[in-house]
Write an enzyme that holds these catalytic residues in place. Structure first.
Site, short mmCIF file in Angstrom:
data_model
loop_
_atom_site.label_atom_id
_atom_site.label_comp_id
_atom_site.label_asym_id
_atom_site.label_seq_id
_atom_site.Cartn_x
_atom_site.Cartn_y
_atom_site.Cartn_z
N SER A 339 0.79 -1.23 -0.07
CA SER A 339 -0.01 -0.09 -0.02
C SER A 339 0.80 1.09 -0.33
O SER A 339 2.27 1.17 0.13
CB SER A 339 -0.69 -0.07 1.17
OG SER A 339 0.03 0.23 2.34
N CYS A 340 0.23 2.38 -0.07
CA CYS A 340 0.94 3.84 -0.17
C CYS A 340 -0.18 4.87 0.21
O CYS A 340 -0.77 4.49 1.14
CB CYS A 340 1.68 3.85 -1.45
SG CYS A 340 0.53 3.83 -3.01
#
Length: 384
Positions: A339-340
């Site tokens: 994720s980011c």
């Protein structure tokens, strides 16, 4: 600049801050062209630099070294074998194979709002010859309040069909930073079942430094970029679209939802890696988007996406990538989800892991912009 016509000229330009000399030749160029908004109820202007005399794009040609000139051939080279086990191709490979049939090249440039760069304007001014522009913000789910979320299968198929992509094609994707947003498009193609997709290692910057030509976008290229975005709108509005040349096969294991991430906190079926900076992950730096809390998903680990890249913004060799993951406690024999902030740089982690043989890495599409905006999602910080 004014609104006049620039006549046929041959000049020398210094581009950007590189202090590298270019020859720039052009026929008559009109400076701007108004296009209808492809987003809902939002008119905007696309600035273009199009040739009006013969509709042939202008060329910006870097002056090559004598050795490079001696090795240059205008004849298309036999295509080298590509493996989907390796997620990137070199600029030398693309230059040698650019004119091969069933090869499509797409510019997937996208920039953070604070960079104040317009990727489409940059594409119009200088693109890899024959490449088409893929708008990550508009070829997305318009019903979501989150940025550039995956569109429906039908919408993606309609958009890439408008760009002329077919299932039999090899697709090479690049961006204007080297290796940034392009990984998102690489992942999108794979999420929709197309494995024949590769990232151009080092992107447009390496292409130019290598002395290869760039050109201004043609009217046809701009028309196709607009048509791709318009096709997405039509699908979501229930309107008919043009011929479909690309069939999708969604791979749900590659695209995770908030509920899957929430469930994984307890079940721990996947190792969760966050590509954001350490201060954002720790919760010591504010998030760039209003209403989004700081911190990280409990149990996740932080590997900022620049750790996947070398100083030229190209993907690191496998051994160096492996060390980056192992040093953070990630084992390659267990499943991984990344994720980011908004689902872009998480794909760079997935790209690096693909080079290490992990082709089944999931990306949390909504990422922290979704997770951090909810009041009932658990958040950990460096102090908790």
């Amino acid at each position: 600049m004014g609104s006049g016509i620039i006549g046929r000229t041959t000049t020398q330009l210094l581009l950007g801050n590189t202090n590298r000399l270019f020859n720039y030749s052009s026929s008559s160029i009109s400076q701007s062209q108004l296009f209808t908004s492809l987003s809902f109820n939002r008119p905007y202007r696309y600035s273009s630099y199009q040739l009006q005399a013969n509709r042939t794009p202008s060329l910006i040609t870097m002056i090559p070294s004598a050795a490079a000139a001696a090795n240059f051939s205008t004849q298309p080279q036999p295509p080298a074998a590509l493996s989907t086990n390796e997620p990137v191709v070199s600029v030398d490979w693309l230059h040698a194979n650019l004119k091969q049939t069933h090869l499509k090249v797409l510019d997937a440039s996208w920039y953070m709002p604070d960079e104040k760069r317009n990727p489409f304007h940059e594409y119009q001014a200088a693109r890899i010859p024959g490449s088409l522009f893929f708008d990550l913000d508009k070829i997305a789910d318009p019903t979501s309040n989150l940025p550039h979320m995956l569109p429906s299968e039908e919408a993606f198929a309609a958009a890439v069909s408008a760009l002329g992509v077919e299932n039999k094609d090899k697709v090479v994707v690049y961006d204007g930073k080297g290796l940034f947003s392009v990984a998102r498009l690489w992942w999108m193609f794979r999420a929709f079942g197309h494995e024949k997709v590769w990232v151009l290692d080092g992107g447009l910057p390496r292409w130019r430094v290598s002395g290869f030509d760039v050109e201004g976008a043609s009217d046809d290229a701009i028309s196709k970029a607009n048509a791709a975005c318009e096709a997405v709108e039509k699908v979501y509005q229930g309107q008919p679209v043009g011929p479909i040349t690309f069939q999708t096969k969604f791979q749900p294991h590659l695209a995770w939802t908030l509920e899957q991430v929430r469930k994984n906190i307890d079940e721990k079926s996947h190792q969760h890696i966050d590509a954001r900076s350490k201060p954002r992950f720790d919760g010591t730096a504010a998030e760039p988007r209003k209403g989004v809390r700081s911190g990280h998903v409990p149990g996740s680990k932080c590997i900022p996406f620049p750790q996947m890249l070398d100083s030229s913004q190209a993907l690191l060799p496998a051994e160096e990538l492996k060390k980056r993951f192992e040093d953070t406690g990630i084992t390659l024999d267990r499943p991984i989800v990344t994720s980011c902030g908004t689902g872009v740089t998480a794909c760079i982690l997935a790209l690096g892991l693909h080079r290490l043989g992990k082709s089944d890495v999931a990306v949390y599409d909504g990422s922290w912009t979704e997770w951090g905006a909810y009041s009932d999602t658990p958040v950990a910080t460096s102090t908790t």
